[in-house]
Design an enzyme around this catalytic site. Sequence first.
Site, short mmCIF file in Angstrom:
data_model
loop_
_atom_site.label_atom_id
_atom_site.label_comp_id
_atom_site.label_asym_id
_atom_site.label_seq_id
_atom_site.Cartn_x
_atom_site.Cartn_y
_atom_site.Cartn_z
CB CYS A 96 -1.45 0.01 0.84
SG CYS A 96 -2.58 1.01 0.81
NE ARG A 130 -9.13 5.82 2.58
CZ ARG A 130 -7.43 6.18 2.63
NH1 ARG A 130 -7.37 7.06 1.97
NH2 ARG A 130 -7.02 5.19 3.14
CG HIS A 194 -3.55 -2.91 4.44
ND1 HIS A 194 -2.10 -2.74 4.76
CD2 HIS A 194 -4.03 -2.06 3.28
CE1 HIS A 194 -1.69 -1.11 4.02
NE2 HIS A 194 -3.10 -0.90 3.82
N1 GLN Z 1 -1.87 6.87 1.67
C1 GLN Z 1 -2.09 5.94 1.00
C2 GLN Z 1 -3.44 5.95 -0.80
O1 GLN Z 1 -4.06 5.92 0.38
C3 GLN Z 1 -1.48 4.42 1.49
C4 GLN Z 1 -3.09 3.55 2.27
C5 GLN Z 1 -2.15 2.77 3.23
O2 GLN Z 1 -1.57 2.05 3.50
N2 GLN Z 1 -3.24 2.29 3.67
O3 GLN Z 1 -3.31 5.58 -1.14
#
Ligand code: GLN
Length: 236
Positions: A96, A130, A194
């Site tokens: 990520c 998101r 994750h």
């Molecule tokens: N900040 C990054 C995004 O939102 C990664 C987020 C994360 O590591 N879960 O794309």
Amino acid sequence: MSDDSSVLRIVWIYPDLLSTYGDQGNALILRRRAEQRGIRTEIVYVYSSDPVPVEGDIYLLGGGEDRPQTLAAERLRSDGGLKRAAESGAAVLAVCAGYQIVGESFGDDDDNPLPGVGILDIRSGRGETRAVGEIVADVAPELGGGRITGFENHQGRTALGPSATPLSRTLKGIGNDGTSEGAYQGTVLGTYLHGPALPRNPALADLLLSMRVGQLQPLPPSWGERLHEERLAAVM
Ligand code: GLN
């Protein structure tokens, strides 16, 4: 770090900046699956004030919020150790925020492009929505195939350049762009999974181990495989 070359060195990069999502489980499962095969391991925790050692075997980077991600990228670029290690054949699993950091560039919290470490030919920027939820994807056949699952939570979207190949094809969830998930280039692997990724997908853990120790003896199925099956059944 031990100078015993028979020890597999697992290097966890920046637990103080990139451990928001439980990705440290990736280090623990690599250790477990190596030691079950009689391979001795050492987990090296490298904090953001420390230099990154270049003698590691497998480097792990986890997810993080936008500001720690920017800081981590700046420090890794000025340190240079991760890039040198990857260029000399170390395996890397970046998750990520870590995935975006090892690429060529990513968007900061205002989506201004910032340079990454440059060991994976990807570019990331902010998406309209998101991406949050369970993700299921089929791993590239050249990497052994198989279905992987995980949990994604990111705003960024990722485009692959010609030197990177998709790690997998997305069946459920978004990943890079709704069609592919993650990327690899030589021994550098990146993913949005994750959960953490390796305990949920033991075959991916073995793929990383095999990059450093060669062919692995199979292990009897354990809770890792059961968890994998259970998550697949729950999501698909
Ligand atoms: N900040 C990054 C995004 O939102 C990664 C987020 C994360 O590591 N879960 O794309």
